[in-house]
Motif scaffolding. Structure first.
Motif, short mmCIF file in Angstrom:
data_model
loop_
_atom_site.label_atom_id
_atom_site.label_comp_id
_atom_site.label_asym_id
_atom_site.label_seq_id
_atom_site.Cartn_x
_atom_site.Cartn_y
_atom_site.Cartn_z
N SER A 56 0.77 -1.14 0.05
CA SER A 56 -0.02 -0.23 0.05
C SER A 56 0.78 1.33 0.10
N THR A 57 0.16 2.32 -0.13
CA THR A 57 0.73 3.92 0.26
C THR A 57 1.47 3.54 1.77
N PRO A 58 3.02 4.03 1.63
CA PRO A 58 3.53 3.84 2.85
C PRO A 58 2.80 4.86 4.03
N TYR A 59 2.77 4.44 5.21
CA TYR A 59 2.00 5.07 6.18
C TYR A 59 2.82 5.65 7.61
N TYR A 60 4.11 5.01 7.25
CA TYR A 60 5.09 5.38 8.44
C TYR A 60 6.70 5.23 8.15
N LEU A 61 7.33 6.10 8.66
CA LEU A 61 8.92 6.23 8.18
C LEU A 61 9.71 5.66 9.43
N ILE A 118 1.20 -1.40 4.16
CA ILE A 118 0.34 -2.60 4.24
C ILE A 118 0.56 -3.64 2.94
N ALA A 119 0.53 -4.71 3.25
CA ALA A 119 1.16 -5.93 2.19
C ALA A 119 -0.14 -6.77 1.67
N VAL A 120 -0.68 -6.62 0.50
CA VAL A 120 -1.92 -7.77 0.06
C VAL A 120 -1.21 -8.67 -0.94
N LYS A 121 -1.95 -9.48 -1.33
CA LYS A 121 -1.70 -10.49 -2.55
C LYS A 121 -1.50 -9.79 -3.65
N ASN A 157 -5.51 1.66 0.32
CA ASN A 157 -5.05 3.12 0.09
C ASN A 157 -5.54 4.46 0.27
N ALA A 158 -7.13 4.22 -0.31
CA ALA A 158 -8.05 5.23 -0.04
C ALA A 158 -8.08 5.66 1.58
#
Ligand code: GLN
Length: 256
Positions: free
Chosen positions: A117-122, A219-222, A233-234
């Motif tokens: 997904s879009t990254p959410y944390y560094l 977050i990873a998805v298949k 992502n939204a």
């Protein structure tokens, strides 16, 4: 005859009701579809850990709150499947879980197996050492006993540096090794390191931004599951825009 007709009607009504009930029962299957099963490894505070009362069942932390909000944002519920970190991406590929949220860093190798997904944390890797340690930069680890956690990006970093190390199943095991003097340094993600340092006397964090690049959690998805990825992502975008991720990081993180 009239009576027989009445009985017949009654029977028909009962049959119709039974049919309706069956139809309702079928509805629960639909409900089952409306949950997102997130795989995690609840050994990574402040992102995921087990608590007496967590945000999803006994599971608490920044990631667990994010998972819950993503599910709610899509009118779904979040369910957690807790397993070893090393098993997470395999569980995703096998369809045992819908998504993985585990403070997981996006890496080129993982991108070959799953979509992120879009990254959410560094974050970044840091070194945890004893307060009186002379280790001041990554190269000082060369002749030291290094502890890492199996499959974490910390292990990959130390491997790439060419140093020998011992890997542990859990962060707490690696930190205990350090506390007991059997290891000189633990290489692990920054926020988790802060938590361990605050929980254990006599430890400190050493940073080396030249040696350790910044890492993005996502977050990873298949692979190819764009339907779920678009939803995730939204929601992540909303949580980032509204400052919710920053608030959660504040709430769960320890002040250094
Ligand atoms: N960020 C590290 C990695 O992706 C550690 C994650 C974790 O332990 N949950 O490997």
């Amino acid at each position: 005859m009239k009576k027989t007709a009445k009985i017949l009607v009654t029977l028909l009504v009962i049959a119709a009701m039974a049919f309706t009930l069956t139809a309702c029962g079928g509805g629960s299957d639909k409900q089952q579809e409306e949950k997102i099963v997130f795989g995690t490894n609840a050994e990574f505070p402040p992102f995921e850990f087990v608590a007496s009362e967590g945000v999803i069942g006994e599971f608490d932390g920044i990631d667990m709150a994010i998972a819950d909000l993503i599910a709610k944002d899509n009118g779904m519920t979040a369910e957690i499947s807790n397993m070893e970190f090393d098993s997470l991406l395999i569980a995703l590929e096998n369809g045992q879980v819908d998504a993985v949220i585990a403070g997981m860093t996006v890496t080129a190798e993982r991108l070959e197996a799953v979509d992120f997904s879009t990254p959410y944390y560094l974050a970044t890797q840091v070194m945890i050492v004893k307060e009186d340690s002379a280790i001041a930069k990554a190269t000082d680890m060369a002749d030291k006993k290094i502890a890492v956690i199996q499959g974490y990006t910390g292990e990959i970093c130390v491997q790439d540096m060419g140093y020998s190390y011992t890997s542990f199943k859990k962060g707490t095991d690696a930190v205990m090794e350090l506390v007991n003097g059997k290891a000189d340094v633990v290489v692990i993600d920054s926020a988790t390191a802060s938590k361990y340092v605050s929980d254990n006397e006599g430890l400190k964090i050493v940073e080396d931004s030249e040696a350790f690049a910044s890492e993005e959690y996502a977050i990873a998805v298949k692979k190819g599951n764009t339907e779920l990825l678009d939803k995730i992502n939204a929601s992540i975008q909303k949580l980032l825009d509204e400052g919710t991720v920053a608030e959660l990081a504040d709430k769960y993180s320890v002040a250094e």
